[in-house]
Every structure is written in structure tokens, then in C-alpha cells.
Design a protein around this motif. Structure first.
Motif, PDB file in Angstrom:
ATOM      1  N   LEU A  26      -1.081 -15.810  10.740  1.00  0.00           N
ATOM      2  CA  LEU A  26      -0.486 -14.670  10.983  1.00  0.00           C
ATOM      3  C   LEU A  26      -1.289 -13.818  12.103  1.00  0.00           C
ATOM      4  O   LEU A  26      -2.528 -13.520  12.096  1.00  0.00           O
ATOM      5  CB  LEU A  26      -0.227 -13.852  10.064  1.00  0.00           C
ATOM      6  N   VAL A  27      -0.473 -13.214  13.199  1.00  0.00           N
ATOM      7  CA  VAL A  27      -1.226 -12.105  14.052  1.00  0.00           C
ATOM      8  C   VAL A  27       0.089 -11.428  14.192  1.00  0.00           C
ATOM      9  O   VAL A  27       1.289 -11.627  14.187  1.00  0.00           O
ATOM     10  CB  VAL A  27      -1.247 -12.716  15.444  1.00  0.00           C
ATOM     11  N   TRP A  28      -0.347 -10.083  13.739  1.00  0.00           N
ATOM     12  CA  TRP A  28       0.887  -9.082  13.689  1.00  0.00           C
ATOM     13  C   TRP A  28       0.552  -7.973  14.399  1.00  0.00           C
ATOM     14  O   TRP A  28      -0.442  -7.123  14.439  1.00  0.00           O
ATOM     15  CB  TRP A  28       0.654  -8.583  11.972  1.00  0.00           C
ATOM     16  N   PHE A  29       1.493  -7.756  15.227  1.00  0.00           N
ATOM     17  CA  PHE A  29       1.502  -6.639  16.442  1.00  0.00           C
ATOM     18  C   PHE A  29       2.510  -5.426  15.972  1.00  0.00           C
ATOM     19  O   PHE A  29       3.531  -5.826  15.431  1.00  0.00           O
ATOM     20  CB  PHE A  29       2.212  -7.125  17.625  1.00  0.00           C
ATOM     21  N   ASP A  30       1.776  -4.362  15.598  1.00  0.00           N
ATOM     22  CA  ASP A  30       2.642  -3.307  15.064  1.00  0.00           C
ATOM     23  C   ASP A  30       2.112  -1.983  15.622  1.00  0.00           C
ATOM     24  O   ASP A  30       1.006  -1.986  16.228  1.00  0.00           O
ATOM     25  CB  ASP A  30       2.196  -3.095  13.459  1.00  0.00           C
ATOM     26  N   ASP A  31       2.817  -0.987  15.996  1.00  0.00           N
ATOM     27  CA  ASP A  31       2.666   0.172  16.331  1.00  0.00           C
ATOM     28  C   ASP A  31       2.668   1.248  15.308  1.00  0.00           C
ATOM     29  O   ASP A  31       2.500   2.689  15.656  1.00  0.00           O
ATOM     30  CB  ASP A  31       3.701   0.780  17.476  1.00  0.00           C
ATOM     31  N   ASP A  32       2.577   1.079  14.067  1.00  0.00           N
ATOM     32  CA  ASP A  32       2.634   1.978  13.136  1.00  0.00           C
ATOM     33  C   ASP A  32       2.019   1.411  11.742  1.00  0.00           C
ATOM     34  O   ASP A  32       2.489   1.483  10.650  1.00  0.00           O
ATOM     35  CB  ASP A  32       4.082   2.867  12.740  1.00  0.00           C
ATOM     36  N   PHE A  33       0.576   1.204  11.985  1.00  0.00           N
ATOM     37  CA  PHE A  33      -0.230   0.449  10.878  1.00  0.00           C
ATOM     38  C   PHE A  33      -0.468   1.632   9.505  1.00  0.00           C
ATOM     39  O   PHE A  33      -0.675   1.346   8.695  1.00  0.00           O
ATOM     40  CB  PHE A  33      -1.394   0.107  11.046  1.00  0.00           C
ATOM     41  N   GLY A  34      -0.338   3.035  10.130  1.00  0.00           N
ATOM     42  CA  GLY A  34      -0.949   3.925   9.268  1.00  0.00           C
ATOM     43  C   GLY A  34       0.221   4.444   8.160  1.00  0.00           C
ATOM     44  O   GLY A  34      -0.306   5.153   7.295  1.00  0.00           O
ATOM     45  N   ILE A  35       1.453   3.911   8.281  1.00  0.00           N
ATOM     46  CA  ILE A  35       2.486   4.336   6.985  1.00  0.00           C
ATOM     47  C   ILE A  35       2.284   3.954   5.814  1.00  0.00           C
ATOM     48  O   ILE A  35       2.340   4.488   5.031  1.00  0.00           O
ATOM     49  CB  ILE A  35       4.027   3.933   7.675  1.00  0.00           C
ATOM     50  N   HIS A  36       1.939   2.725   5.980  1.00  0.00           N
ATOM     51  CA  HIS A  36       1.600   2.142   4.357  1.00  0.00           C
ATOM     52  C   HIS A  36       0.100   1.479   4.144  1.00  0.00           C
ATOM     53  O   HIS A  36      -0.155   0.508   3.927  1.00  0.00           O
ATOM     54  CB  HIS A  36       2.652   0.958   3.848  1.00  0.00           C
ATOM     55  N   ALA A  37      -0.840   2.073   4.594  1.00  0.00           N
ATOM     56  CA  ALA A  37      -2.361   1.697   4.709  1.00  0.00           C
ATOM     57  C   ALA A  37      -2.715   1.077   3.408  1.00  0.00           C
ATOM     58  O   ALA A  37      -3.254   0.095   3.496  1.00  0.00           O
ATOM     59  CB  ALA A  37      -3.116   2.922   4.980  1.00  0.00           C
ATOM     60  N   THR A  38      -2.372   1.402   2.222  1.00  0.00           N
ATOM     61  CA  THR A  38      -2.754   0.744   1.025  1.00  0.00           C
ATOM     62  C   THR A  38      -2.249  -0.718   0.943  1.00  0.00           C
ATOM     63  O   THR A  38      -2.751  -1.762   0.543  1.00  0.00           O
ATOM     64  CB  THR A  38      -2.423   1.699  -0.196  1.00  0.00           C
ATOM     65  N   ARG A  39      -0.612  -0.566   1.425  1.00  0.00           N
ATOM     66  CA  ARG A  39       0.028  -2.021   1.214  1.00  0.00           C
ATOM     67  C   ARG A  39      -0.848  -2.902   2.050  1.00  0.00           C
ATOM     68  O   ARG A  39      -0.818  -4.175   1.969  1.00  0.00           O
ATOM     69  CB  ARG A  39       1.340  -1.938   1.406  1.00  0.00           C
ATOM     70  N   ARG A  40      -0.692  -2.210   3.569  1.00  0.00           N
ATOM     71  CA  ARG A  40      -1.433  -3.115   4.470  1.00  0.00           C
ATOM     72  C   ARG A  40      -2.678  -3.889   4.069  1.00  0.00           C
ATOM     73  O   ARG A  40      -3.062  -4.908   4.152  1.00  0.00           O
ATOM     74  CB  ARG A  40      -1.646  -2.429   5.836  1.00  0.00           C
ATOM     75  N   GLU A  41      -3.771  -2.974   3.540  1.00  0.00           N
ATOM     76  CA  GLU A  41      -5.156  -3.505   2.926  1.00  0.00           C
ATOM     77  C   GLU A  41      -4.852  -4.559   1.952  1.00  0.00           C
ATOM     78  O   GLU A  41      -5.635  -5.350   1.897  1.00  0.00           O
ATOM     79  CB  GLU A  41      -6.002  -2.241   2.594  1.00  0.00           C
ATOM     80  N   ASP A  42      -4.082  -4.309   1.080  1.00  0.00           N
ATOM     81  CA  ASP A  42      -3.692  -5.179  -0.015  1.00  0.00           C
ATOM     82  C   ASP A  42      -3.296  -6.629   0.554  1.00  0.00           C
ATOM     83  O   ASP A  42      -3.723  -7.627  -0.049  1.00  0.00           O
ATOM     84  CB  ASP A  42      -2.550  -4.614  -1.042  1.00  0.00           C
ATOM     85  N   LYS A  46      -5.311 -10.158   0.329  1.00  0.00           N
ATOM     86  CA  LYS A  46      -4.539 -11.458  -0.317  1.00  0.00           C
ATOM     87  C   LYS A  46      -4.687 -12.613   0.758  1.00  0.00           C
ATOM     88  O   LYS A  46      -4.774 -13.607   0.212  1.00  0.00           O
ATOM     89  CB  LYS A  46      -3.201 -11.126  -0.581  1.00  0.00           C
ATOM     90  N   ARG A  47      -4.672 -12.319   1.848  1.00  0.00           N
ATOM     91  CA  ARG A  47      -4.755 -13.284   3.056  1.00  0.00           C
ATOM     92  C   ARG A  47      -6.253 -13.598   3.576  1.00  0.00           C
ATOM     93  O   ARG A  47      -6.240 -14.056   4.598  1.00  0.00           O
ATOM     94  CB  ARG A  47      -3.830 -12.910   4.107  1.00  0.00           C
ATOM     95  N   ARG A  48      -7.177 -13.071   2.903  1.00  0.00           N
ATOM     96  CA  ARG A  48      -8.544 -13.129   3.391  1.00  0.00           C
ATOM     97  C   ARG A  48      -9.048 -14.630   3.819  1.00  0.00           C
ATOM     98  O   ARG A  48      -9.942 -14.614   4.639  1.00  0.00           O
ATOM     99  CB  ARG A  48      -9.570 -12.348   2.614  1.00  0.00           C
ATOM    100  N   HIS A  49      -8.630 -15.550   3.116  1.00  0.00           N
ATOM    101  CA  HIS A  49      -8.754 -16.792   3.371  1.00  0.00           C
ATOM    102  C   HIS A  49      -8.180 -17.330   4.572  1.00  0.00           C
ATOM    103  O   HIS A  49      -8.229 -18.657   4.983  1.00  0.00           O
ATOM    104  CB  HIS A  49      -8.855 -17.857   2.140  1.00  0.00           C
ATOM    105  N   LEU A  50      -6.980 -16.742   5.223  1.00  0.00           N
ATOM    106  CA  LEU A  50      -6.511 -17.283   6.095  1.00  0.00           C
ATOM    107  C   LEU A  50      -6.655 -16.572   7.409  1.00  0.00           C
ATOM    108  O   LEU A  50      -7.064 -15.385   7.309  1.00  0.00           O
ATOM    109  CB  LEU A  50      -4.697 -17.160   5.750  1.00  0.00           C
ATOM    110  N   THR A  51      -6.168 -17.051   8.555  1.00  0.00           N
ATOM    111  CA  THR A  51      -6.306 -16.311   9.913  1.00  0.00           C
ATOM    112  C   THR A  51      -5.052 -15.195   9.491  1.00  0.00           C
ATOM    113  O   THR A  51      -4.036 -15.529   9.679  1.00  0.00           O
ATOM    114  CB  THR A  51      -5.802 -17.342  11.047  1.00  0.00           C
ATOM    115  N   THR A  52      -5.487 -14.097   9.760  1.00  0.00           N
ATOM    116  CA  THR A  52      -4.771 -12.737   9.769  1.00  0.00           C
ATOM    117  C   THR A  52      -5.411 -11.671  10.648  1.00  0.00           C
ATOM    118  O   THR A  52      -6.570 -11.274  10.528  1.00  0.00           O
ATOM    119  CB  THR A  52      -4.474 -12.266   8.417  1.00  0.00           C
TER     120      THR A  52
END
Length: 79
Positions: A26-42, A46-52
């Protein structure tokens, strides 16, 4: 949502050049990462062993060559 018709070709070239598939890993292009910061970090944890790579995009300018360079860097050598 504003779409640049050139993005499709640019993203296909990115995939062709790196051997990546325009899906997961995954490469995720987004213009609003701030809305759900906790969910984003989770999600990233969870994908820490994958390219993200999360790439912030300014909604006023959209995806630029610099964003694609960041994606290329993340995907290069991706298994």
C-alpha cells in the motif's frame, strides 16, 4: 473530489517502473490524515511488516511529482 486525468497514467507508470501492483502492498495518498489519527496509527501498526507509506497530499494542489517520488521510494525493492 478533483481528479487529474494524468494521474492514471502516472500511477500506471509508477507501478510498471517498480513492479508494484496498484492495490496492496500500500501507498496511500490522502489529503486529510488528521481526521482519524488513532485509527490511522492502528492501521499502520497492523501493517508494520508490510510496505505501507502514507503520503499527505495538499487538497489545493493534488498529487505532485514529489508524491510519486515518495511512492516510488517506498515501492522500490518491494517483495
Amino acid at each position: 473530489m478533483r481528479l487529474d486525468p494524468d494521474h492514471g497514467d502516472q500511477l500506471r507508470r509508477l507501478a510498471d517502473d517498480t513492479g508494484a501492483e496498484l492495490a496492496w502492498p500500500l501507498v496511500w495518498f490522502d489529503d486529510d490524515f488528521g481526521i482519524h489519527a488513532t485509527r490511522r496509527e492502528d492501521f499502520v501498526h497492523k501493517r508494520r511488516h508490510l510496505t505501507t507509506r502514507l503520503i499527505h497530499v495538499d487538497p489545493g494542489t493534488g498529487i505532485t511529482g514529489q508524491h510519486l517520488s515518495e511512492a516510488r521510494e517506498a515501492l522500490t525493492g518491494n517483495p
